[in-house]
Structure formats: C-alpha cells, structure tokens
Design a protein around this motif. Structure first.
Motif, PDB file in Angstrom:
ATOM      1  N   TRP A 644      35.121  36.346  26.160  1.00 24.21           N
ATOM      2  CA  TRP A 644      36.140  37.208  26.881  1.00 24.21           C
ATOM      3  C   TRP A 644      37.563  37.112  25.995  1.00 24.21           C
ATOM      4  O   TRP A 644      37.571  35.954  25.956  1.00 24.21           O
ATOM      5  CB  TRP A 644      36.105  36.863  28.306  1.00 24.21           C
ATOM      6  N   ASN A 645      38.558  37.711  26.202  1.00 21.57           N
ATOM      7  CA  ASN A 645      39.573  37.792  26.308  1.00 21.57           C
ATOM      8  C   ASN A 645      40.490  39.012  26.694  1.00 21.57           C
ATOM      9  O   ASN A 645      40.506  40.876  27.167  1.00 21.57           O
ATOM     10  CB  ASN A 645      39.772  38.335  24.125  1.00 21.57           C
ATOM     11  N   GLU A 648      42.930  41.852  26.026  1.00 21.91           N
ATOM     12  CA  GLU A 648      41.732  43.241  25.531  1.00 21.91           C
ATOM     13  C   GLU A 648      41.407  43.718  26.939  1.00 21.91           C
ATOM     14  O   GLU A 648      41.915  45.216  27.008  1.00 21.91           O
ATOM     15  CB  GLU A 648      40.855  43.026  24.706  1.00 21.91           C
ATOM     16  N   ASP A 649      41.244  42.668  27.723  1.00 26.47           N
ATOM     17  CA  ASP A 649      40.111  43.395  29.174  1.00 26.47           C
ATOM     18  C   ASP A 649      39.973  42.398  30.076  1.00 26.47           C
ATOM     19  O   ASP A 649      39.462  41.568  29.341  1.00 26.47           O
ATOM     20  CB  ASP A 649      38.569  43.967  28.754  1.00 26.47           C
ATOM     21  N   VAL A 654      34.484  41.361  26.209  1.00 27.98           N
ATOM     22  CA  VAL A 654      34.148  41.863  24.920  1.00 27.98           C
ATOM     23  C   VAL A 654      33.050  41.398  24.180  1.00 27.98           C
ATOM     24  O   VAL A 654      32.968  42.539  23.345  1.00 27.98           O
ATOM     25  CB  VAL A 654      35.355  41.363  23.631  1.00 27.98           C
TER      26      VAL A 654
END
Length: 717
Positions: A644-645, A648-649, A654
């Motif tokens: 997960w980032n 970005e989201d 991701v």
C-alpha cells in the motif's frame, strides 16, 4: 696534461736514469779493479790469503761493499757491451787471431809489457733523442663472463621422480645415470640421491583428519567465504550499460513493484513447520531470523527452532538455534545484534548468543535430550551447522509466564531498556536481559467491565471461555487474551495490546495520578481477533502516534493513539465499526489490575481513522515501511502480499504479489526499507526487493501529512 708538463716529467726521469747509470758504472769499476788486483798463486786460491779488507774476520765498511758491487756490475756491463760490439757487421764485432783478446767480463784486453791485466774498455753512452707524443685513451668494456649451472643446461623440465617416489633412470641424462661410463678417462662423479618423498598416508589417518573438528572448521569457513563471494558476484549486473539514461530504461522495461530475490528453505529443518516470527538484524542487513512452530512430521529434532538466514548464502542457514519448547515469537535485540530473544509455548523466555555458535559435522546432542544424527558426518560433507541451545532462559515457575508467550519487544533506550513479554493469559512481564531468574515487573491485565457489550454479539461470544458474567458492573471480570502488542519508539511506560476479542487496549505499565496500572483506553473497530499491530516508524516525528492493526475480519485499520472517535462513520469502515464508534460516546468504568472496578474512573474509547477493505482473506500481519512514510505491507490467508502507498491511493493497494498458494502469516521490512520478507505455512521465507517507488523521498512526508488531513476530514463528515 699539456706538452710542457710531459717534457718536464720526461726530463726528470732522464736525470734520474742518468744518475742510476753513473752509480752503476762506479760500482762496476770498483769491482773490476778489485778483481784484477787479485792474482791466484800456484798453490790454489787458498794459498794466498785474501786481502785484509775481504777477510771474514775483518770488518768491511759499507763504502767498500758498495765499491765492490759497483765494480762487479760495471765489469758485466762492459763485457756485454764488448760482445755486442764484436758481433757487429762492420768488422769490429768479429774476433780474429790478431785482434786483442776480450776479457771474460766484457773488457778488451790489450797486451801490456809488464804482464798485468789489461784495463777494461767501457762503451760510449748512446745519444738519446726525446720527442713529445700524443697519448690516446681508449675505454674497453669489461669482458662479460657467463656462468652456467646444471639446472640451466636444458630447456625442458623432465620429471625424474616416478609415481612411486623413486628416481626414474630413463629420464636422466646419460652423464647423470649411475651406470654411465666415464668419458675421456675422467672418473664419473657420484650422482646425489634424489630427495625421498614422504610415504603415502594410510587411509585410517586420512579418515581421522577429514573427520577432525579443526579440518571441518577450516573447510566450513572457506566454503562460506567462497559461497558469499559467488553470491555477491551474481547480484551485480555485469552487462549493464551505464551510458543509457535511467529514464530511458524505466520507459522501455516494465519494472515489477516487488522482485523475488531469495527463497530460504531447508528440507531437514523447515519441512512440516510454519513460520511464526520474522526479524531483521539491526546492524547486519544481510541477516534475517525466522522462528518456526513444532514440526507436524515425525522427527527427533527439537520442537523449538529459530533459523538465522544470510542473504549471501541461500542454500543453508547461518545459525540453527533450538530449544525444548515451540517458539511462538522471536526477534533480534535492537541494541545487541548478536542476541536473539524468543518466547516459547511453555512460557519460557530464551536468549541465544550467536557468538557462541560453532560448526561441526559430528553428532550433536540436542537440548531436549535427543540426538541429531548428522549423515554428513559419515560422508565427510562440509557445511552442516551445529544446532545451538539458548545461552539464557527463564525457569519454569509461577513467577513468570505459565501460558504461551504471544509477543515480546525491547522497550526503552540504548542505555536503559527492558525486555517486555506478554502471554495469552494477559500477563505482562518486564525482564533484564542479563538476569532472567525472575521478572522485575508483573502486570496481569483484566477486561474492562461493560466492554464486551460494546463489541457486538460475535465478539462478545468469544468471552465465554473465561467464565465471567458480562455486562453487569459488579460481575467478575475476564482475562485479556493477548495476541500481540506494540509501542511507539519513544514510549516506555505504555503498551497497545491486541486481543482475541478484536479490541486494542492501551495499557499503562505504572500507576498514575487517578488510575492504577493496567488498561486505560480501548480502541474498538475490529469484529475479529487482532493478529498484528505496528506503529509508524518515524520515531518521535509527526506520525509517531499512528499505528496499523490487522484482523481475521479481513480488514486492516489505521488508528491514531489518544484520539477519541467523534463520528460513527468513515470511508471504508464496516457496519460493526460504525456501531462501535457510535457507542463510544459513553464512558465505561474500568477495573484495575486486581480486578476491582474503579467505579468513579471512566475509560475512553477510540475509533479507527481509516479502514482498508481490499483483503480477500484473513489478514495475519501488517508492517510499516521504515523509509517511506505512506507505505505499508500486509499478508493474508490467500498467500498474497499487498503493498500500500497512501500517497497514491487509500482505497486500493498499489501492488499485490501472489507469493504462495498457502497462507502467509508474517511480514517484515528490512532496516533500510529496500526489502520485505514474508513467511507462511509452507515454512519458506521469501525476500522481495522493492521498486524505487517504495523508497521514501523528501516530498513524500508533507504529501502524507496532507493525505492524513483529508482522511480525518472525510471521517468527521
């Protein structure tokens, strides 16, 4: 030297020669006169006594001797000159009967009427002509002398010693053979015997040397060094073109978000076992420790096992650490990189010291009394690691843990830290690493009164095993089933504990004003057992109070320590979490460590900041990245690794990596954040190298701060 100087030098030499000739002529004349004065008598030489000056008893002076010598010398010179003159070609050198007789000493004897000896005739001195000459100096190089020896007489080396250690006569030169005949009448030189090779070593001695411990220590260290060198050579791309821009490469090549680098497994040790803990060494980035459960296969090995793997050696573990009971949790010491701390199913705390490890191929006695029969000992295979027992361990007594140890951690600073452990019965103990005889602190946690009614029917039903009547203020309280705990990097007086019933409890280790040590706050949101908890690794920064939790309810939740919930709903949250957040407005009475309710004291409840719902199975573990503020990883029961980032989201991961077809239950980032390791039910450890997008940059920190503000505002709406 010029011409004048040469003339002067020649003049001096000429004067010296003239002086020598004059002296010599005087002496010759003196000896001639002395000899002519001596006339032999008829009675012989002894009849007439010698002159008084020549008597043996008379003393002759030095002048007389010099005169006699000069006279004799002059007579010889005159005689030689006369002979040379008489032999001349002009008629003067030939002797005729009419010519006067020449004396024996070279003088011409002219007849005298009185019969005396004729007087000697001296030749005239020739005229010498001196002239100047030019001297020419010529430098001649020294003659080079070449020396030869027997070893240099041939260009081809011939093996004169056979396989049996004896000298082979056929390979010797004829002159060196013992039976060669002497050449030219010379006697044959004796040939020196060739050096005798040592006799062949018996097989028994060879086998004893090969099986000896020093030999295996040497071979082990050499093999490990060579294997590490080969592994390092394989990690570098020797075909890489440094003239190509990195941007061009990234556009043309699809770089995976996570690239599998290593897979660690060993048939002897990991087969039939499940990974129960993962930890990276804080000082040596190539070492990772993995704890394993009891083997499901019939074996004589110990139940407890921790393997230390080296990224430079993937074929076998660097250390094999064993103990009697199954290891449920383990980790490297943050301040002592050679120490590994483990918690066992029996409640013991064990500490291994890798500095005491040794390598051998002999049979190794195990700590539980069994013997590990090593087949490599009989075959002579090098590279088998000797299992090593713990250096320290706690006694099996009621003073410490009597239930399985669920988790452990070093809390504090480098100069003042303690080992904090928690067991599944709700007991929290604090230890000193150098003294494990008894814990320094013991804290028994109990469930707050009325908290089960706030969790929903599914979670409240899980308390039936403790036998407490739930919901009434004066009823007995239940034990806290601890599954995991964590603490911020700068916090040493508090713990955040994940429980079996789905809540996260804030535990104070010490008494404070108005409250006793024990549970102080509750974080309500999960509807199932909390399997993992991880605080943000920013240290004492802005995000130090953020922590993540994973649960069997298929969710991962983001929390902020000390922040009470203000609204029932948030983006991505479940209905159970919304109901829990709505009920959190009322304060709950809490009980102290002894189980006595603190009626006047209220306990605050907190809701999650955000929920991530994209997992497809039980989520068994979660971990923050140490280098990127918005990156974390989670593993689930489907064998997926989700990256997960949050910059970005926030709704979707991701990257998802399908690691295995069986469950993954542990995940851990390396100290630099460039690698992530996962372990699961197969007993294998997979190490992935993350792409550049998962490495933190300076602009990621303010971006994550803005993202958190958006997440908080969306929850309040």
């Amino acid at each position: 030297m010029d011409i004048d100087e040469r003339k002067r030098a020649l003049e001096l030499k000429r004067q010296k020669l003239a002086e020598l000739r004059r002296v010599r002529e005087e002496r010759s004349a003196l000896f001639s006169s002395a000899a002519s004065s001596v006339s032999p008598s008829k009675g012989g030489l002894d009849a007439t006594p010698p002159p008084p000056s020549y008597r043996p008893n008379s003393r002759t002076t030095g002048a007389q001797v010099d005169a006699l010598v000069s006279k004799l010398l002059s007579d010889r010179v005159v005689a030689s000159s006369a002979s040379s003159v008489s032999s001349g070609g002009h008629g003067q050198g030939s002797s005729t009967p009419n010519s006067p007789a020449v004396s024996e000493r070279g003088g011409a004897a002219s007849p005298a009427p009185d019969g005396h000896a004729p007087s000697p005739v001296y030749p005239s001195r020739p005229n010498l002509l001196l002239q100047a000459t030019d001297a020419i100096l010529i430098d001649l190089a020294p003659v080079e002398r070449v020396y030869y020896s027997k070893e240099m007489q041939t260009d081809m080396e011939v093996d004169v010693v056979g396989d049996d250690g004896m000298v082979n006569d056929e390979n010797l030169r004829p002159a060196e053979r013992p039976d060669a005949d002497p050449v030219g009448g010379e006697t044959a030189q004796p040939v020196s015997p060739a050096p005798q090779l040592p006799p062949m070593m018996p097989d028994e001695i060879k086998r004893a040397i090969v099986m000896s411990e020093p030999f295996h220590d040497f071979m082990q260290h050499s093999a490990v060094a060579m294997e590490k060198a080969l592994t390092i050579a394989e990690t570098f791309d020797f075909l890489r073109d440094y003239t190509i821009s990195q941007d061009v490469v990234s556009q043309n090549v699809d770089v995976p978000p996570a690239k599998l680098q290593f897979t660690f497994a060993h048939d002897q040790w990991t087969k039939g076992r499940t990974v129960s803990a993962l930890s990276w060494n804080p000082r040596f980035p190539e070492l990772v420790a993995a704890a394993y459960t009891k083997s499901t296969l019939p074996t004589t090995d110990s139940d407890g096992l921790v393997l230390v793997w080296n990224l430079l050696i993937s074929s076998r573990p660097e250390f094999v650490l064993v103990c009697q009971s199954e290891v449920r949790t383990s980790h490297f010491s943050d301040y002592h990189p050679h120490l590994i701390v483990g918690g066992t199913y029996s409640g013991q705390i064990v500490i291994w010291d890798t500095r005491k490890a040794r390598v051998t191929n002999a049979a190794a006695p195990m700590t539980n009394g069994s013997t590990h029969n090593n087949n490599a000992a009989a075959t002579g295979i090098v590279g088998v690691v000797h299992p090593m027992g713990p250096a320290l361990k706690t006694p099996l007594s009621a003073g410490g843990h009597t239930h399985p140890v669920a988790c452990s951690a070093l809390i504090g600073s480098e100069v003042a830290h303690q080992l904090v452990t928690a067991s599944s019965d709700g007991t929290v103990c604090a230890w000193q690493l150098d003294m494990l005889a008894q814990p320094q602190e013991v804290l028994e946690l109990t469930m707050p009164i009325g908290l089960p009614s706030q969790l929903g029917a599914g979670s409240a039903a899980s308390f039936g095993r403790y036998g407490g009547a739930m919901g009434s203020l004066g009823a007995a309280v239940a034990e806290v089933g601890i599954t995991c705990f964590a603490a911020p990097g700068t916090e040493s007086a508090s713990l955040w504990v994940g429980t079996e019933h789905g809540s996260v409890l804030h535990v104070s280790r010490y008494d404070r004003a108005g409250s006793k040590a024990g549970v102080t706050d509750a974080y309500i949101g999960h509807s199932g057992t909390v399997t993992g908890i991880a605080f943000h690794r920013s240290g004492s920064g802005e995000f130090a109070d953020l922590f993540l939790t994973s649960s069997v309810d298929w969710t991962v939740k983001l929390w902020r320590a000390g922040r009470p919930s203000t609204a029932p709903g948030q983006s991505g949250s479940t209905a159970a979490a919304a109901a829990a957040a709505a009920a959190a407005s009322s304060a709950l009475p809490v009980a102290n460590a002894a189980g006595v309710p603190n009626g006047s004291t209220s306990m605050a409840t907190h809701g999650p900041l955000f929920s991530f719902l994209e997992a497809g199975d039980y989520v068994f573990d979660v971990a923050w990245s140490p280098s990127h503020p918005a990156v974390f990883a989670s593993v689930d029961g489907s064998g997926h690794l989700d990256l997960w980032n949050l910059n970005e989201d926030t709704e979707l991961y991701v990257a998802r990596v399908n690691v295995s077809n069986r469950a993954l239950n542990k995940v851990a980032f390396s100290q630099d954040g460039r690698r992530v390791s996962v372990g699961g039910a197969t007993g294998q450890i997979h190490v992935f190298e993350l792409a550049e997008s998962f490495h933190g940059r300076d602009e990621d920190w303010p971006k994550f701060s803005r993202q958190l503000a958006l997440m908080q505002s969306s929850q309040e709406q």
